[in-house]
Enzyme design. Structure first.
Site, PDB file in Angstrom:
ATOM      1  N   GLY A 235      45.876 -53.823 105.252  1.00 21.20           N
ATOM      2  CA  GLY A 235      45.895 -52.413 104.892  1.00 21.20           C
ATOM      3  C   GLY A 235      44.903 -51.608 105.704  1.00 21.20           C
ATOM      4  O   GLY A 235      44.084 -52.156 106.456  1.00 21.20           O
ATOM      5  N   VAL A 236      44.948 -50.297 105.518  1.00 25.43           N
ATOM      6  CA  VAL A 236      44.088 -49.415 106.308  1.00 25.43           C
ATOM      7  C   VAL A 236      42.614 -49.592 105.961  1.00 25.43           C
ATOM      8  O   VAL A 236      41.743 -49.491 106.835  1.00 25.43           O
ATOM      9  CB  VAL A 236      44.517 -47.940 106.142  1.00 25.43           C
ATOM     10  CG1 VAL A 236      44.360 -47.473 104.702  1.00 25.43           C
ATOM     11  CG2 VAL A 236      43.727 -47.035 107.083  1.00 25.43           C
ATOM     12  N   ASP A 237      42.299 -49.866 104.698  1.00 21.29           N
ATOM     13  CA  ASP A 237      40.893 -49.969 104.302  1.00 21.29           C
ATOM     14  C   ASP A 237      40.203 -51.166 104.947  1.00 21.29           C
ATOM     15  O   ASP A 237      39.139 -51.029 105.564  1.00 21.29           O
ATOM     16  CB  ASP A 237      40.777 -50.044 102.778  1.00 21.29           C
ATOM     17  CG  ASP A 237      41.172 -48.747 102.100  1.00 21.29           C
ATOM     18  OD1 ASP A 237      41.010 -47.681 102.721  1.00 21.29           O
ATOM     19  OD2 ASP A 237      41.654 -48.792 100.950  1.00 21.29           O
ATOM     20  N   SER A 238      40.789 -52.353 104.799  1.00 21.83           N
ATOM     21  CA  SER A 238      40.150 -53.537 105.389  1.00 21.83           C
ATOM     22  C   SER A 238      40.183 -53.468 106.911  1.00 21.83           C
ATOM     23  O   SER A 238      39.242 -53.907 107.586  1.00 21.83           O
ATOM     24  CB  SER A 238      40.819 -54.821 104.885  1.00 21.83           C
ATOM     25  OG  SER A 238      42.191 -54.867 105.223  1.00 21.83           O
TER      26      SER A 238
ATOM     27  N   CYS B  80      49.043 -56.690  93.163  1.00 21.40           N
ATOM     28  CA  CYS B  80      49.852 -57.392  94.153  1.00 21.40           C
ATOM     29  C   CYS B  80      51.008 -58.133  93.495  1.00 21.40           C
ATOM     30  O   CYS B  80      52.126 -58.151  94.025  1.00 21.40           O
ATOM     31  CB  CYS B  80      48.978 -58.354  94.962  1.00 21.40           C
ATOM     32  SG  CYS B  80      48.112 -59.602  93.979  1.00 21.40           S
TER      33      CYS B  80
ATOM     34  N   LEU C 254      43.428 -64.199 103.306  1.00 22.33           N
ATOM     35  CA  LEU C 254      43.661 -65.199 102.272  1.00 22.33           C
ATOM     36  C   LEU C 254      45.146 -65.222 101.915  1.00 22.33           C
ATOM     37  O   LEU C 254      45.725 -64.192 101.560  1.00 22.33           O
ATOM     38  CB  LEU C 254      42.825 -64.876 101.031  1.00 22.33           C
ATOM     39  CG  LEU C 254      41.308 -64.813 101.243  1.00 22.33           C
ATOM     40  CD1 LEU C 254      40.614 -64.369  99.960  1.00 22.33           C
ATOM     41  CD2 LEU C 254      40.762 -66.157 101.699  1.00 22.33           C
TER      42      LEU C 254
ATOM     43  N   CYS D 267      40.011 -62.090  90.068  1.00 21.50           N
ATOM     44  CA  CYS D 267      40.436 -62.429  91.425  1.00 21.50           C
ATOM     45  C   CYS D 267      39.307 -62.201  92.421  1.00 21.50           C
ATOM     46  O   CYS D 267      39.074 -63.024  93.311  1.00 21.50           O
ATOM     47  CB  CYS D 267      41.658 -61.593  91.803  1.00 21.50           C
ATOM     48  SG  CYS D 267      42.436 -62.088  93.354  1.00 21.50           S
TER      49      CYS D 267
END
Length: 351
Positions: free
Chosen positions: A11-14, A193, A33, A94
């Protein structure tokens, strides 16, 4: 050169977190992961996008298969909880047991690296007076994810960097665009998710829990309707009950043992206090006397004044200044002092 392992979901954040650290001179190693078994579309697409990002940045990318861990700590946890009449919160579980813990372990043991980073919106500071790492809200309050991170240990906080904690979401996308990242315009995930990969929580649960019809009753035991499984309901639910009544009725109890859904008026689902277990004290050590704070009993709930009373066995009692609606067993209660996360835990079932 400082080395850091960056968790990449695609995604854009990571992606932006990795790019920021890369441009700051860190030796970045991308790590994705592999969480879900079967045809988890979000995972496969995320892996491809994460690999593309690492190729663009010129950094290595590794994939670690933790599907069995995710199955045990998240899937089984959810199924067991819902079948017992609670509404589990998988995200904090999680983060601690599936994401941050294994990432730090893998970084240390396999890559010789003692720092990790993620694209979460939160901040970490170190209090020299107490010798503790503090978890703080993100600058962008609307994107703040500290509620889901309350269960991180001091060791995990010490090893973690949150590059986006000081940014607004609009800044993140702007930086991603400036760096030419392919994920700059990628839409955000809108749900868990598991929900996104299954279509709905109901569809996910139906894969593991068979329909089990039972009665919907009021507080006197009068049968008002039928349900097809207590796992399809949650405390405070009003819509989708399929019953007609003169006044609005809410789910006030999920009696899994007797397979009954109990409903009542709004006053019956409003409580002055609750008990919380599996407590993790974050920015402060466990106090010996009650403290005053502000608590969130859901991710998007407004912080409300509360007295936190320490109990034995990693438990506390929360006494609210004003009774709270729809306190849901299985969800997290997280208490704050301003921007600082003091502690949090899981709301117990009411006796």
């Amino acid at each position: 050169m400082k080395k850091v392992v960056v968790g990449l979901s695609g995604g854009v954040d990571s992606s932006t977190a990795a790019a920021i650290l890369h441009h700051q001179g860190y030796e970045v190693i991308g790590l994705t992961l592999w969480l879900m078994k079967g045809k988890g579309q979000c995972c496969s697409e995320g892996m491809i996008d994460a690999a593309d990002l690492c190729e663009q940045l010129g950094v290595p990318h590794q994939i670690v298969d933790i599907r069995d861990l995710f199955q045990t700590h998240i899937v089984d946890y959810l199924v067991t909880g819902y079948s017992a009449g609670i509404t589990p919160l998988p995200c904090s579980q999680c983060n601690k047991t599936v994401k941050f813990g294994p990432m730090v372990q893998y970084a240390r043991e396999e890559l010789g690296c003692d720092r990790i980073a993620t694209g979460h919106y939160a901040r970490i500071s170190y209090d020299e007076a107490t010798g503790r790492y503090q978890l703080l809200r993100a600058i962008d309050r609307n994107k703040d994810q500290s509620y889901f991170l309350y269960d991180l240990s001091q060791d995990l906080l010490a090893a973690t960097i949150f590059p986006l904690g000081e940014l607004e979401k609009t800044d993140t996308r702007r930086i991603a665009t400036e760096y030419g990242l392919k994920t700059a315009d990628k839409p955000e995930s809108q749900d868990l998710c598991l929900v996104e990969s299954n279509g709905s929580m109901r569809a996910f649960l139906d894969k593991y829990l068979a329909p089990k019809s039972g009665d919907i009753v009021d507080t006197t035991g009068k049968i008002l309707g039928q349900h097809d499984g207590v796992h399809h309901y949650t405390i405070g639910q009003r819509k989708g009950l399929g019953i007609a009544a003169a006044e609005p009725l809410y789910v006030i109890e999920l009696d899994a043992e007797n397979n009954k859904v109990v409903v009542g008026d709004r006053t019956k689902v409003t409580q002055p206090e609750c008990t919380v277990n599996r407590v993790n004290w974050v920015s402060i050590a466990e106090p010996s006397t009650p403290i005053h704070a502000e608590v969130q009993i859901r991710y998007r709930s407004t912080p409300t004044p509360v007295t936190v009373i320490p109990l034995e066995n990693s438990r506390v009692r929360l006494v609210f200044d004003e009774p709270q609606f729809s306190i849901t067993p299985g969800q997290a209660a997280v208490w704050y002092d301003g921007e600082k996360v003091l502690g949090g835990g899981i709301i117990e079932q009411f006796s």
